[in-house]
Design a protein around this motif. Structure first.
Motif: not given
Length: 302
Positions: A259-283
């Motif tokens: 929320v801060v990234a959008v409101r204060e820094h002007g971010a327009n989008g985020f793509v989440y890269f799962d950093s778990d190895d192996p990838r986690s269904d939970l995250t």
């Protein structure tokens, strides 16, 4: 694409052929969960990885709402006119659910192994700008296009009767950032740098200055961030490391930060890269069903 904040999922920088079934499963989950984007990387010289545009076509065929993008397409190994036809075909088949992510070229040793011509950094940037201009000219209908550039040439090619897709670059360096400001519609901030990073603060002014000089509103060029960080069950004592890089945290910590990234820094989008190895269904589930809806609610976006 709309002006609302975009939320996406990236299955990781390396998508092995052996992970094809998992990629399709995750794309369907992201689509059904209401995410806006799914992104894949483009390294066609790697035999054990899925080719980006083959993957995008199948992903779009298995989904109904989500938009697909390669971050970023390696222009050096794809003729720009053919890439334009690929994009307009995918757009027609998917109802416009495609974005062109594009870069000037990277890993030139691999690019030349693939049979493409090596370019100097300056030439690669000039080729990028020409390529974007040509690709955009080959969509949207209208009169046949003749283009005589330094690197790209076509004669009397009719534009496809499909709207011009948005173009996002992965630009690094003042010259390619200026290209983004002049002719692109978005910037995927490189190296997974976040909205507080020196890279972002020092790079974005080049885009704004070039856009202004070209008679464009700099706000027309959106910022999209790849976020490679953890989603934890419990809050972290510190959500940034000593260098200031975003580490992640609990759902509540993510929501507050984005929320801060959008409101204060002007971010327009985020793509989440799962950093778990192996990838986690939970995250992936936490991102899709907990973090994204809470950020949208806080921003009062549908």
């Amino acid at each position: 694409m709309t002006t609302k904040t975009l939320f996406g999922y990236g299955p990781g920088p390396n998508i092995p052929v052996a992970s094809a079934a998992a990629l399709l499963r995750d794309a369907v989950r992201a689509d059904e969960g209401g995410l806006d984007l799914i992104s894949v990387t483009d390294h066609p010289y790697e035999a054990d990885r899925l080719e980006a545009y083959a993957a995008l076509g199948v992903l779009l065929g298995h989904t109904s709402r989500i938009t697909a993008v390669a971050t970023v397409t390696n222009l050096a190994v794809r003729p720009a006119p053919l890439l334009a036809r690929t994009l307009t075909s995918l757009s027609a088949l998917s109802g416009g659910r495609i974005v062109l992510g594009i870069g000037a070229g990277w890993r030139w040793d691999d690019i030349t192994r693939f049979g493409a011509q090596a370019l100097t950094p300056g030439a690669a940037v000039r080729s990028l700008e020409e390529g974007i201009v040509l690709i955009k000219s080959l969509a949207g209908g209208g009169e046949p296009v003749t283009f005589e550039g330094e690197f790209h040439r076509v004669t009397e090619l009719s534009p496809a009767p499909v709207p011009v897709p948005p173009v996002w670059t992965g630009s690094v360096g003042p010259r390619s950032l200026a290209v983004t400001g002049r002719v692109a519609d978005g910037w995927v901030v490189p190296h997974a740098a976040d909205w507080t990073s020196a890279l972002y603060r020092e790079s974005r002014p080049h885009i704004d200055a070039a856009a202004t000089a070209a008679g464009r509103d700099p706000a027309e060029v959106v910022d999209v961030f790849n976020v490679l960080a953890r989603i934890t069950a419990d809050p972290l004592p510190a959500t940034r490391d000593e260098s200031g890089r975003w580490l992640g945290g609990s759902v509540g910590q993510w929501v507050e930060e984005l929320v801060v990234a959008v409101r204060e820094h002007g971010a327009n989008g985020f793509v989440y890269f799962d950093s778990d190895d192996p990838r986690s269904d939970l995250t992936l589930g936490r991102w899709t069903h907990e973090i994204v809806p809470a950020v949208r609610a806080a921003l009062d976006e549908p």
